[in-house]
Design a protein around this motif. Structure first.
Motif, PDB file in Angstrom:
ATOM      1  N   SER A  28      15.681  44.210  67.819  1.00 56.49           N
ATOM      2  CA  SER A  28      14.775  43.310  68.550  1.00 56.49           C
ATOM      3  C   SER A  28      14.306  42.165  67.658  1.00 56.49           C
ATOM      4  N   ALA A  29      13.942  42.493  66.431  1.00 60.18           N
ATOM      5  CA  ALA A  29      13.425  41.464  65.527  1.00 60.18           C
ATOM      6  C   ALA A  29      14.509  40.456  65.171  1.00 60.18           C
ATOM      7  N   GLU A  30      15.724  40.941  65.006  1.00 61.51           N
ATOM      8  CA  GLU A  30      16.817  40.021  64.651  1.00 61.51           C
ATOM      9  C   GLU A  30      17.138  39.083  65.827  1.00 61.51           C
ATOM     10  N   ALA A  31      17.111  39.620  67.039  1.00 63.32           N
ATOM     11  CA  ALA A  31      17.338  38.765  68.215  1.00 63.32           C
ATOM     12  C   ALA A  31      16.204  37.750  68.347  1.00 63.32           C
ATOM     13  N   LEU A  32      14.985  38.204  68.087  1.00 68.02           N
ATOM     14  CA  LEU A  32      13.832  37.303  68.125  1.00 68.02           C
ATOM     15  C   LEU A  32      14.010  36.168  67.112  1.00 68.02           C
ATOM     16  N   ARG A  33      14.477  36.518  65.931  1.00 68.95           N
ATOM     17  CA  ARG A  33      14.685  35.504  64.890  1.00 68.95           C
ATOM     18  C   ARG A  33      15.705  34.461  65.354  1.00 68.95           C
ATOM     19  N   ILE A  34      16.742  34.914  66.018  1.00 67.43           N
ATOM     20  CA  ILE A  34      17.795  33.987  66.458  1.00 67.43           C
ATOM     21  C   ILE A  34      17.278  33.047  67.549  1.00 67.43           C
ATOM     22  N   VAL A  35      16.564  33.583  68.523  1.00 70.09           N
ATOM     23  CA  VAL A  35      16.003  32.715  69.576  1.00 70.09           C
ATOM     24  C   VAL A  35      15.021  31.717  68.950  1.00 70.09           C
ATOM     25  N   THR A  36      14.231  32.197  68.004  1.00 70.11           N
ATOM     26  CA  THR A  36      13.233  31.342  67.367  1.00 70.11           C
ATOM     27  C   THR A  36      13.903  30.176  66.639  1.00 70.11           C
ATOM     28  N   ALA A  37      14.964  30.463  65.925  1.00 66.59           N
ATOM     29  CA  ALA A  37      15.677  29.405  65.200  1.00 66.59           C
ATOM     30  C   ALA A  37      16.278  28.399  66.176  1.00 66.59           C
ATOM     31  N   LEU A  38      16.888  28.897  67.247  1.00 70.08           N
ATOM     32  CA  LEU A  38      17.521  27.999  68.221  1.00 70.08           C
ATOM     33  C   LEU A  38      16.482  27.128  68.917  1.00 70.08           C
ATOM     34  N   ALA A  39      15.329  27.730  69.247  1.00 67.92           N
ATOM     35  CA  ALA A  39      14.331  27.016  70.056  1.00 67.92           C
ATOM     36  C   ALA A  39      13.437  26.101  69.220  1.00 67.92           C
ATOM     37  N   HIS A  40      13.568  26.171  67.919  1.00 67.27           N
ATOM     38  CA  HIS A  40      12.633  25.418  67.069  1.00 67.27           C
ATOM     39  C   HIS A  40      12.599  23.920  67.382  1.00 67.27           C
ATOM     40  N   ALA A  41      13.753  23.330  67.635  1.00 64.48           N
ATOM     41  CA  ALA A  41      13.792  21.891  67.899  1.00 64.48           C
ATOM     42  C   ALA A  41      13.027  21.545  69.175  1.00 64.48           C
ATOM     43  N   VAL A  42      12.936  22.497  70.092  1.00 64.35           N
ATOM     44  CA  VAL A  42      12.288  22.232  71.377  1.00 64.35           C
ATOM     45  C   VAL A  42      10.800  22.591  71.333  1.00 64.35           C
ATOM     46  N   ILE A  43      10.462  23.744  70.764  1.00 66.89           N
ATOM     47  CA  ILE A  43       9.058  24.161  70.686  1.00 66.89           C
ATOM     48  C   ILE A  43       8.691  24.407  69.218  1.00 66.89           C
ATOM     49  N   PRO A  44       8.511  23.318  68.477  1.00 67.39           N
ATOM     50  CA  PRO A  44       8.381  23.443  67.013  1.00 67.39           C
ATOM     51  C   PRO A  44       7.157  24.237  66.544  1.00 67.39           C
ATOM     52  N   LEU A  45       6.032  24.130  67.231  1.00 68.87           N
ATOM     53  CA  LEU A  45       4.817  24.768  66.709  1.00 68.87           C
ATOM     54  C   LEU A  45       4.881  26.286  66.838  1.00 68.87           C
ATOM     55  N   ALA A  46       5.193  26.756  68.033  1.00 65.74           N
ATOM     56  CA  ALA A  46       5.210  28.202  68.269  1.00 65.74           C
ATOM     57  C   ALA A  46       6.287  28.881  67.434  1.00 65.74           C
ATOM     58  N   THR A  47       7.445  28.251  67.338  1.00 65.25           N
ATOM     59  CA  THR A  47       8.535  28.881  66.590  1.00 65.25           C
ATOM     60  C   THR A  47       8.227  28.920  65.095  1.00 65.25           C
ATOM     61  N   ALA A  48       7.524  27.898  64.596  1.00 65.13           N
ATOM     62  CA  ALA A  48       7.136  27.931  63.173  1.00 65.13           C
ATOM     63  C   ALA A  48       6.207  29.117  62.923  1.00 65.13           C
ATOM     64  N   LYS A  49       5.329  29.390  63.897  1.00 63.56           N
ATOM     65  CA  LYS A  49       4.413  30.530  63.749  1.00 63.56           C
ATOM     66  C   LYS A  49       5.176  31.855  63.794  1.00 63.56           C
ATOM     67  N   ILE A  50       6.061  31.999  64.751  1.00 64.77           N
ATOM     68  CA  ILE A  50       6.819  33.257  64.864  1.00 64.77           C
ATOM     69  C   ILE A  50       7.643  33.482  63.595  1.00 64.77           C
ATOM     70  N   TRP A  51       8.246  32.399  63.125  1.00 65.19           N
ATOM     71  CA  TRP A  51       9.077  32.481  61.911  1.00 65.19           C
ATOM     72  C   TRP A  51       8.267  33.006  60.738  1.00 65.19           C
ATOM     73  N   SER A  52       7.069  32.469  60.613  1.00 60.86           N
ATOM     74  CA  SER A  52       6.259  32.917  59.481  1.00 60.86           C
ATOM     75  C   SER A  52       5.723  34.335  59.708  1.00 60.86           C
ATOM     76  N   GLN A  53       5.469  34.692  60.983  1.00 64.99           N
ATOM     77  CA  GLN A  53       5.069  36.079  61.257  1.00 64.99           C
ATOM     78  C   GLN A  53       6.217  37.056  60.975  1.00 64.99           C
ATOM     79  N   LEU A  54       7.445  36.560  61.111  1.00 62.50           N
ATOM     80  CA  LEU A  54       8.610  37.385  60.776  1.00 62.50           C
ATOM     81  C   LEU A  54       8.781  37.517  59.258  1.00 62.50           C
TER      82      LEU A  54
END
Ligand SMILES: [Zn+2]
Length: 671
Positions: free
Chosen positions: A451-477
């Motif tokens: 689950s965490a690895e899939a989350l990481r992949i979606v987060t990386a892909l979506a970063h260009a579109v939703i930069p703030l939330a994905t930066a937070k998830i990335w750092s929480q990971l």
């Protein structure tokens, strides 16, 4: 050498305050630029403002300002909005800047020296709104582009030999199908050019707010030639320092709205050919952003400001919505309902929920360290299915995004979110977490790692579109700064075992129903103000036909009326009439609204009014009311409201309808 990428927004015309339509184009470019940078591409992203022309000169005059004051004000509003939204532009060009003027004049000289500019005479109809000479019958005849009355002008002009480029342009379109996208726009341009190109008048001498023609300063350069040149002047064309120009020109993408296709796909490449300069690689036209089915325009009063959404839901919500909701290239619809619905379903309950449940369980069951997925023995087919789907999602997302199919790219990524949600539900990690046997622990570790690895992949892909939330998830990971991640290397299995998670916090608070109402209220309050400062304006030469608002009419507003007062002429513009209510009923799903049919004597109008809490519908039938009859129709909850009912509305109190103590015939005008 590293790959380079140069992307531009249109420069926005400062006769209109920024609204969500401008934001849409800018967000699309920003997402593309962010992703290119994440892929390690040397990227340059340009935006700016278009500030010359007769329309600006007249608008400034009407507002009692100099054109420079007006353009300074509006240009800085655009820039402030982009800064607030974290738009990652590399440069912001203004066409009133010295560097731009110098570059445009250099381009003019070069085209002239190559023999493509000559002096001639022009007599005919001119549309001030479109800043175009048009084929119209005679004095006052309507403009074929926008329907506004044209003005007859006779002037000595410089002409550009556009006719010399007809075949060269057709060859360009044929040889480079990717030059104009999408296909529908390409076909329109080809048929326009095939129908024959006439030489283009490229100077004006009837007004002065523009860049002087070199060696003949009585003339100013045609506003479109001036504006289009920004794409090279911003890079230093015509200056001493052409390093950026050498590095980044030609542009990879000019992103534009469909209404300015002709200027970009016909005139601009012709100017560049005439100057012997390289052509941009591609022009991508998106559709219009409609508000509940009708085109946003100031005169319709249905412009949505980005600030409202930023205040209530934040920039990621707006970015995600615009790129997910609208099929890029086609017209798309904006509504607050759809915005909040997507926000809740796909961001708060979708990605946000996946992040918080996955990370919370890793914190609880593995002391905040990414656990080891088990080897073969403890693996299930479902684990591998997620890994396979993630790998396919990366490939599909990349391919779709590269074709600017943002909506489908996001849909693909969110397909992975949904699959992992289902996987979690089916594997019940919370039940596994209750057990201490080795096999359950191994299963739990595998499910949470997956689950965490899939989350990481979606987060990386979506970063260009939703930069703030994905930066937070990335750092929480526990992965640090997402902007340092090399997206070109993204693949399954990179999440390192034992990675320590950061502090887990929700990234998208859920939004309640009141968000819609708050945004609508903010817009309703903002609207009259926005109209008051609008002066002689519409957005770029682009709007749908709208003859009732002409620049002349607005410009006639005297600049000498004291603040807060209006002249009798302004009052006379409001057509208030006595009407009689024929039909009154509640509007489904809107507690405050009533739908009325009101007889105005000459016609029966549908009016939607926010008086349902104060009046039961049946009490209104037959009642005489006051209607503002010449308001531009607007849609409320999908119903057209053609006029406004007049009521006294105390702050926080119930609205009380205006009425008459004596009988008055239906249709009587109030004055
Ligand atoms: Zn026009």
């Amino acid at each position: 050498m590293t790959e380079k990428f140069y992307i531009t927004t249109p420069i926005y015309y400062v006769n209109a305050r920024p609204h969500i339509g401008h934001t849409y184009t800018t967000i699309a470019c920003d997402a593309i630029a962010r992703r290119k940078r994440m892929l390690g591409v040397n990227t340059f992203f340009l935006t700016g403002t278009d500030e010359h022309g007769q329309k600006i000169e007249r608008a400034a005059e009407a507002a009692g300002k100099t054109p420079q004051q007006l353009t300074d004000e509006v240009s800085s509003e655009f820039r402030a909005l982009w800064d607030r939204m974290g738009i990652t532009y590399d440069d912001f060009i203004r066409t009133t800047s010295e560097r731009h003027k110098r570059g445009v004049q250099a381009l003019w000289r070069r085209i002239r020296d190559n023999g493509y500019i000559y002096k001639g005479h022009y007599t005919g109809q001119y549309c001030v709104f479109d800043e175009l000479y048009v084929d119209a019958a005679g004095p006052g005849a309507p403009c074929p582009e926008c329907g506004r009355p044209t003005e007859t002008v006779k002037e000595e002009n410089y002409f550009f030999k556009l006719s010399a480029f007809q075949q060269k342009l057709l060859d360009l379109y044929a040889g480079h199908p990717e030059f104009i996208r999408p296909e529908t726009r390409r076909n329109e341009v080809i048929s326009f050019v095939r129908s024959g190109l006439r030489d283009l008048s490229i100077s004006r001498s009837t007004f002065s707010w523009g860049i002087p023609v070199p060696d003949d300063p009585k003339h100013v350069i045609y506003v479109w030639m001036d504006a289009l040149s920004n794409y090279i002047t911003a890079l230093g064309y015509g200056s001493e320092d052409t390093r950026l120009y050498d590095q980044f020109w030609p542009a990879d993408v000019h992103m534009i709205g469909k209404e300015i296709v002709r200027f970009h796909c016909v005139y601009w490449p012709a100017f560049l050919m005439a100057a012997g300069l390289p052509l941009p690689k591609g022009i991508v036209a998106h559709g219009w952003l409609l508000f509940e089915e009708s085109k946003m325009s100031k005169s319709r009063g249905n412009i949505v400001r980005s600030e409202t959404i930023l205040d209530v839901l934040g920039q990621d919500a707006l970015r995600y919505f615009l790129l997910r909701e609208i099929v890029f290239g086609q017209d798309g619809s904006f509504s607050f309902d759809a915005l909040v619905q997507r926000y809740n379903a796909e961001l708060a309950n979708g990605l946000g929920n996946l992040a918080s449940r996955t990370l919370t369980m890793i914190t609880r069951y593995f002391q905040g360290e990414v656990p080891y997925p088990s080897p073969a023995a403890a693996r299930h087919a479902a684990d591998d299915a997620i890994a396979t789907l993630a790998t396919r999602t990366i490939a599909e997302f990349n391919a779709l995004f590269d074709q600017y199919q943002f909506s489908r790219a996001l849909e693909t990524a969110w397909g992975l979110v949904a699959a992992v949600d289902k996987y979690i539900v089916e594997n019940e990690p919370w039940s596994l977490g209750e057990k201490q046997d080795e096999q359950s622990r191994a299963r739990l570790a595998t499910v949470l790692y997956t689950s965490a690895e899939a989350l990481r992949i979606v987060t990386a892909l979506a970063h260009a579109v939703i930069p703030l939330a994905t930066a937070k998830i990335w750092s929480q990971l526990g992965l640090g700064d997402i902007s340092k991640f090399d997206l070109s290397k993204l693949k399954w299995g990179q999440l390192k075992l034992g990675t320590r998670l950061g502090k887990v916090d929700p990234v998208f608070p859920r939004s309640d129903k009141s968000a819609i109402e708050r945004m609508q209220n903010m817009e309703d309050q903002g609207r009259p103000l926005a109209t008051a400062v609008a002066v002689a304006t519409e957005s770029q030469p682009q709007s749908a036909p709208n003859p009732q608002v002409t620049t002349q009419a607005s410009a006639a507003t005297p600049a000498t009326v004291p603040d807060g007062k209006i002249g009798i002429d302004d009052f006379a513009k409001v057509d208030m009439r006595v009407g009689q209510v024929k039909v009154a009923e509640k509007v489904k799903g809107a507690e405050k609204l009533l739908r009325l049919e009101v007889d105005l004597g000459s016609e029966v109008r549908q009016v939607v009014a926010g008086i349902a809490e104060a009046y039961a519908p049946e009490t209104l039938i037959g009642r005489k009311v006051v209607i503002v009859a010449n308001l531009v129709p607007r849609k409320l909850r999908g119903l057209e409201s053609n006029g406004m009912i007049v009521a006294a509305s105390a702050e926080g109190g119930r609205p009380v309808l205006a009425t008459f103590a004596e009988d008055v015939p239906v249709g009587t005008r109030l004055k």
